[in-house]
Design a protein around this motif. Sequence first.
Motif, mmCIF file in Angstrom:
data_model
loop_
_atom_site.group_PDB
_atom_site.id
_atom_site.type_symbol
_atom_site.label_atom_id
_atom_site.label_comp_id
_atom_site.label_asym_id
_atom_site.label_seq_id
_atom_site.Cartn_x
_atom_site.Cartn_y
_atom_site.Cartn_z
ATOM 1 N N UNK A 18 44.153 41.224 38.053
ATOM 2 C CA UNK A 18 42.962 42.030 38.148
ATOM 3 C C UNK A 18 42.845 42.406 39.584
ATOM 4 N N UNK A 19 42.956 41.403 40.492
ATOM 5 C CA UNK A 19 42.707 41.362 41.995
ATOM 6 C C UNK A 19 43.431 42.523 42.512
ATOM 7 N N UNK A 77 39.892 32.088 37.075
ATOM 8 C CA UNK A 77 39.785 32.070 35.644
ATOM 9 C C UNK A 77 38.830 31.307 35.079
ATOM 10 N N UNK A 78 38.516 31.264 33.647
ATOM 11 C CA UNK A 78 37.253 30.765 33.277
ATOM 12 C C UNK A 78 37.686 29.221 32.882
ATOM 13 N N UNK A 112 36.997 37.854 36.548
ATOM 14 C CA UNK A 112 37.199 36.584 35.603
ATOM 15 C C UNK A 112 38.291 36.777 34.420
ATOM 16 N N UNK A 113 38.802 36.035 33.885
ATOM 17 C CA UNK A 113 39.562 36.132 32.736
ATOM 18 C C UNK A 113 39.341 34.714 31.810
ATOM 19 N N UNK A 114 39.540 35.033 30.650
ATOM 20 C CA UNK A 114 39.607 33.829 29.778
ATOM 21 C C UNK A 114 40.557 33.922 28.550
ATOM 22 N N UNK A 162 36.039 41.757 33.544
ATOM 23 C CA UNK A 162 36.639 40.319 32.753
ATOM 24 C C UNK A 162 37.825 40.841 31.992
ATOM 25 N N UNK A 163 38.668 39.631 31.499
ATOM 26 C CA UNK A 163 39.797 40.049 30.726
ATOM 27 C C UNK A 163 39.847 38.819 29.708
ATOM 28 N N UNK A 164 40.285 39.279 28.463
ATOM 29 C CA UNK A 164 40.445 38.473 27.500
ATOM 30 C C UNK A 164 42.140 38.192 27.153
ATOM 31 N N UNK A 165 42.538 37.227 27.815
ATOM 32 C CA UNK A 165 44.039 37.046 27.680
ATOM 33 C C UNK A 165 44.603 36.490 26.334
ATOM 34 N N UNK A 166 43.774 35.894 25.310
ATOM 35 C CA UNK A 166 44.282 35.060 24.448
ATOM 36 C C UNK A 166 44.856 33.744 24.709
#
Length: 196
Positions: A18-19, A77-78, A112-114, A162-166
Amino acid sequence: MTEILVLYYSQGGAVKEMAQLIARGVESVAGAQARLRTVPKVSANCEATEPDLPTTGAPYASLQDLQQCAGLAMGSPTRFGNMAAPMKYFLDGTSGLWLKGALIGKPAAVFTSSGSMHGGNETTLLTMMIPLMHHGMLLLGLPYSEPQLGVTKTGGTPYGASHVGGAMDDQPISDDEKKLCLALGKRLAETALKLQ
């Protein structure tokens, strides 16, 4: 060149990606340049645990990077609805800049990513904003004029990218998430240039 600091901590690689996308968004604006920086891991005793120079990827951030930048994109990250300890540890060391007012009036954005859709992305973005507000920074989000905000089935919020990574961080960054990262970087660079 107007330099935008893209500061991140990444464990599984999604926040790093993401960065890099946000940096591309920054550099899509004429006259703007991105400076990618990361922070080292910390131990349970809140001490840096990695060598002084990373073996791969972006160099570690310094207080000088923050002081010299015209704008900041910060990602983590979250962790239970908050930023990860290494980013918090780095920010806790910025009181000298706060005392000088070194960041007052500079634009900032967060990302962020979670691991799950309801894993705390929005609270992480909001809590990452708090120290930046104490520094007097001007916070930017993503406006709903970005079409991906209205159609994304993965990450993306008005508070930042934001990202949802699983659960195993095995989901790639979706096209909508990528476009929102690029848009956030572009918006940050354009705002920094206007403020200068």
